[in-house]
Design a protein around this motif. Structure first.
Motif, PDB file in Angstrom:
ATOM      1  N   ARG A   1       0.979  -1.309   0.665  1.00  0.00           N
ATOM      2  CA  ARG A   1       0.303  -0.236   0.127  1.00  0.00           C
ATOM      3  C   ARG A   1       0.895   1.405   0.357  1.00  0.00           C
ATOM      4  NH1 ARG A   1      -4.704  -1.709   4.686  1.00  0.00           N
ATOM      5  NH2 ARG A   1      -5.844  -2.562   3.038  1.00  0.00           N
ATOM      6  N   GLY A   2       1.698   1.214   0.645  1.00  0.00           N
ATOM      7  CA  GLY A   2       2.580   2.317   0.799  1.00  0.00           C
ATOM      8  C   GLY A   2       1.651   3.301   1.248  1.00  0.00           C
ATOM      9  N   GLY A   3       2.508   4.643   2.108  1.00  0.00           N
ATOM     10  CA  GLY A   3       1.977   5.514   1.901  1.00  0.00           C
ATOM     11  C   GLY A   3       2.278   6.463   3.561  1.00  0.00           C
ATOM     12  N   ARG A   4       2.333   7.415   3.952  1.00  0.00           N
ATOM     13  CA  ARG A   4       2.387   7.967   5.746  1.00  0.00           C
ATOM     14  C   ARG A   4       1.840   6.756   6.303  1.00  0.00           C
ATOM     15  NH1 ARG A   4       6.134  10.236   3.455  1.00  0.00           N
ATOM     16  NH2 ARG A   4       7.389   9.007   4.984  1.00  0.00           N
ATOM     17  N   GLN A   5       0.559   6.946   6.212  1.00  0.00           N
ATOM     18  CA  GLN A   5      -0.290   6.091   7.449  1.00  0.00           C
ATOM     19  C   GLN A   5       0.424   4.528   7.325  1.00  0.00           C
ATOM     20  OE1 GLN A   5      -4.239   5.054   6.599  1.00  0.00           O
ATOM     21  NE2 GLN A   5      -4.430   4.032   8.650  1.00  0.00           N
TER      22      GLN A   5
ATOM     23  N   LEU B   1       2.168   2.468  10.309  1.00  0.00           N
ATOM     24  CA  LEU B   1       2.408   1.325  11.087  1.00  0.00           C
ATOM     25  C   LEU B   1       3.470   0.213  10.911  1.00  0.00           C
ATOM     26  CD1 LEU B   1      -1.453   1.385   9.349  1.00  0.00           C
ATOM     27  CD2 LEU B   1      -0.880   1.308  12.485  1.00  0.00           C
ATOM     28  N   LEU B   2       3.928   0.385  10.092  1.00  0.00           N
ATOM     29  CA  LEU B   2       5.083  -0.742   9.543  1.00  0.00           C
ATOM     30  C   LEU B   2       6.282  -0.274  10.553  1.00  0.00           C
ATOM     31  CD1 LEU B   2       5.444  -0.561   5.799  1.00  0.00           C
ATOM     32  CD2 LEU B   2       5.059  -2.621   7.030  1.00  0.00           C
ATOM     33  N   ALA B   3       6.872   1.275  10.747  1.00  0.00           N
ATOM     34  CA  ALA B   3       7.187   1.698  11.780  1.00  0.00           C
ATOM     35  C   ALA B   3       7.246   0.852  13.273  1.00  0.00           C
ATOM     36  CB  ALA B   3       7.800   2.898  12.051  1.00  0.00           C
ATOM     37  N   GLU B   4       5.717   0.811  14.106  1.00  0.00           N
ATOM     38  CA  GLU B   4       5.691   0.330  15.185  1.00  0.00           C
ATOM     39  C   GLU B   4       5.738  -1.220  15.411  1.00  0.00           C
ATOM     40  OE1 GLU B   4       3.448   1.278  17.768  1.00  0.00           O
ATOM     41  OE2 GLU B   4       4.614   3.592  16.856  1.00  0.00           O
ATOM     42  N   ALA B   5       5.774  -1.488  13.808  1.00  0.00           N
ATOM     43  CA  ALA B   5       6.174  -3.428  13.804  1.00  0.00           C
ATOM     44  C   ALA B   5       7.295  -3.370  14.331  1.00  0.00           C
ATOM     45  CB  ALA B   5       5.336  -3.723  12.525  1.00  0.00           C
TER      46      ALA B   5
ATOM     47  N   ARG C   1      12.976  -1.750   1.764  1.00  0.00           N
ATOM     48  CA  ARG C   1      12.197  -1.689   0.216  1.00  0.00           C
ATOM     49  C   ARG C   1      12.271  -0.314  -0.368  1.00  0.00           C
ATOM     50  NH1 ARG C   1      11.854  -6.948   1.228  1.00  0.00           N
ATOM     51  NH2 ARG C   1       9.908  -7.109   2.343  1.00  0.00           N
ATOM     52  N   LEU C   2      11.000  -0.358   0.692  1.00  0.00           N
ATOM     53  CA  LEU C   2      10.365   1.103   0.671  1.00  0.00           C
ATOM     54  C   LEU C   2      10.444   2.097   0.246  1.00  0.00           C
ATOM     55  CD1 LEU C   2       7.124   0.979   3.327  1.00  0.00           C
ATOM     56  CD2 LEU C   2       6.893   0.902   0.452  1.00  0.00           C
ATOM     57  N   GLY C   3      12.482   2.095   0.856  1.00  0.00           N
ATOM     58  CA  GLY C   3      13.499   2.798   0.514  1.00  0.00           C
ATOM     59  C   GLY C   3      13.697   4.824   1.195  1.00  0.00           C
ATOM     60  N   TYR C   4      14.038   5.993   1.029  1.00  0.00           N
ATOM     61  CA  TYR C   4      14.013   6.705   1.339  1.00  0.00           C
ATOM     62  C   TYR C   4      12.753   7.358   1.472  1.00  0.00           C
ATOM     63  CZ  TYR C   4      15.432  11.403   0.651  1.00  0.00           C
ATOM     64  OH  TYR C   4      15.658  13.165   1.180  1.00  0.00           O
ATOM     65  N   GLU C   5      11.872   7.270   0.753  1.00  0.00           N
ATOM     66  CA  GLU C   5      10.190   7.489   1.165  1.00  0.00           C
ATOM     67  C   GLU C   5       9.866   7.094   2.963  1.00  0.00           C
ATOM     68  OE1 GLU C   5       5.470   6.475   0.470  1.00  0.00           O
ATOM     69  OE2 GLU C   5       6.919   5.460  -0.817  1.00  0.00           O
ATOM     70  N   ALA C   6      10.758   6.408   3.545  1.00  0.00           N
ATOM     71  CA  ALA C   6      10.686   5.792   5.058  1.00  0.00           C
ATOM     72  C   ALA C   6      11.140   6.934   5.636  1.00  0.00           C
ATOM     73  CB  ALA C   6      10.753   4.866   4.769  1.00  0.00           C
ATOM     74  N   MET C   7      12.267   7.730   5.134  1.00  0.00           N
ATOM     75  CA  MET C   7      13.388   8.498   5.993  1.00  0.00           C
ATOM     76  C   MET C   7      12.623   9.326   7.240  1.00  0.00           C
ATOM     77  SD  MET C   7      16.183   8.575   7.285  1.00  0.00           S
ATOM     78  CE  MET C   7      17.336   8.417   5.186  1.00  0.00           C
ATOM     79  N   PRO C   8      11.483   9.836   6.965  1.00  0.00           N
ATOM     80  CA  PRO C   8      11.212  10.726   7.799  1.00  0.00           C
ATOM     81  C   PRO C   8      10.621   9.826   9.028  1.00  0.00           C
ATOM     82  CG  PRO C   8      10.192  11.499   6.264  1.00  0.00           C
ATOM     83  CD  PRO C   8      10.408  10.257   5.786  1.00  0.00           C
ATOM     84  N   GLU C   9       9.784   8.540   9.549  1.00  0.00           N
ATOM     85  CA  GLU C   9       9.542   7.844   9.998  1.00  0.00           C
ATOM     86  C   GLU C   9      10.737   7.300  10.819  1.00  0.00           C
ATOM     87  OE1 GLU C   9       6.243   9.015   7.297  1.00  0.00           O
ATOM     88  OE2 GLU C   9       8.104   7.700   7.274  1.00  0.00           O
ATOM     89  N   MET C  10      11.911   7.024   9.996  1.00  0.00           N
ATOM     90  CA  MET C  10      12.899   6.352  10.790  1.00  0.00           C
ATOM     91  C   MET C  10      13.455   7.264  11.152  1.00  0.00           C
ATOM     92  SD  MET C  10      12.581   3.035   9.996  1.00  0.00           S
ATOM     93  CE  MET C  10      10.460   3.243  10.374  1.00  0.00           C
TER      94      MET C  10
END
Length: 291
Positions: free
Chosen positions: A19-23, A27-31, A49-58
């Motif tokens: 699905r991707g996206g911020r939400q 949830l992946l960060a919570e996992a 695999r989502l890569g740079y898109e997930a940087m803010p959450e990381m």
């Protein structure tokens, strides 16, 4: 805990990744904090695999109270920086990594250090590439020498452009750098450098082609045996002679019964014939000189 429940959570992780996206990323960060290793690992790999898109959450996860969240976040950021070096990483990323160097966990500290090291390297690397556009030949030369020592294949395009630099020393050092990198993509431009008006540049091109090896390089080296400069011809002979045994074995594999693959064996025959012809011509030249 039932295996079915673990599998269900892993399946949910995969769905979130698709699905991707911020939400979904939140949830992946919570996992990453899940009690089960398999779920944490699945979430971590999905984030990578989502890569740079997930940087803010990381970046945010680096401040989490959970050790697992911080550890996986540091690992994910390190992977992103290594796999996507050309992305622009802001001060928030660097600040978070710098803060992570003080983490009580050595795993978090180590991953943060690795990421910062790559970021600093990329900064220096980009600066060197930019220096090749300097009007000062001395600066271009120093940048070329540094890039050659680093040996990063990402510098190939810039080094190939430098083969046409107006400064002969820059051209020579660009060739030396390409020879050190040993990427077969450089064979064609290096073969072109055999037409350079400077004999020293042509000689370095011969050496670089000898270092890279392969059928196309061999063909160019055979042509270089006819160069007007004796030093270039001798370098070509030495390069052909030095093409290592393993390269020759790969180029000319022996078949059962003692035969050789006809298409490839011609390369080996061409080398032997070219060197033999060169030796005869050189001997004839010396004999003529002594008369």
């Amino acid at each position: 805990m039932a295996r079915e429940d673990i599998n269900a959570r892993i399946s949910a992780v995969k769905t979130l990744e698709m699905r991707g996206g911020r939400q979904s990323i939140n949830l992946l960060a919570e996992a990453l904090k899940d009690e089960r290793y398999e779920v944490r690992e699945a979430a971590y790999h999905a984030i990578c695999r989502l890569g740079y898109e997930a940087m803010p959450e990381m970046v945010q996860a680096l401040k989490d109270e959970s050790f697992y969240a911080r550890m996986y976040a540091a690992l994910a950021i390190s992977d992103m920086v290594i796999n996507e070096p050309d992305k622009k990483y802001g001060d928030d990323v660097i600040d978070a990594l710098a803060q992570a160097l003080l983490d009580k966990s050595i795993y978090v500290r180590r991953s943060a250090y690795d990421a910062l090291k790559v970021l600093e390297y990329n900064k220096v690397f980009k600066s060197l590439i930019g220096s090749l556009e300097s009007p000062d030949a001395g600066i271009r030369l120093e940048a070329i020498i540094a890039l050659g020592r680093i040996g990063d294949k990402r510098s190939m395009k810039a080094l190939i452009r430098a083969l046409y630099d107006e400064d002969v020393n820059v051209r020579k050092c660009a060739i030396i750098a390409l020879g050190r990198i040993r990427d077969k993509k450089a064979v064609s431009p290096l073969s072109g450098a055999l037409s350079d008006p400077d004999g020293g540049v042509r000689k370095e091109a011969v050496k670089a082609l000898g270092s890279i090896g392969g059928p196309r390089a061999v063909s160019s080296l055979i042509q270089a045996l006819k160069d007007m400069e004796p030093s270039v011809r001798d370098a070509a002979r030495e390069a052909l002679s030095r093409i290592n045994k393993s390269e020759m074995t790969r180029s000319c594999p022996t078949l059962k019964g003692g035969g050789r693959k006809p298409g490839i064996s011609r390369i080996c025959v061409a080398i032997e014939e070219a060197l033999s012809e060169y030796s005869k011509e050189r001997q004839a030249s010396l004999s003529s000189f002594n008369m």
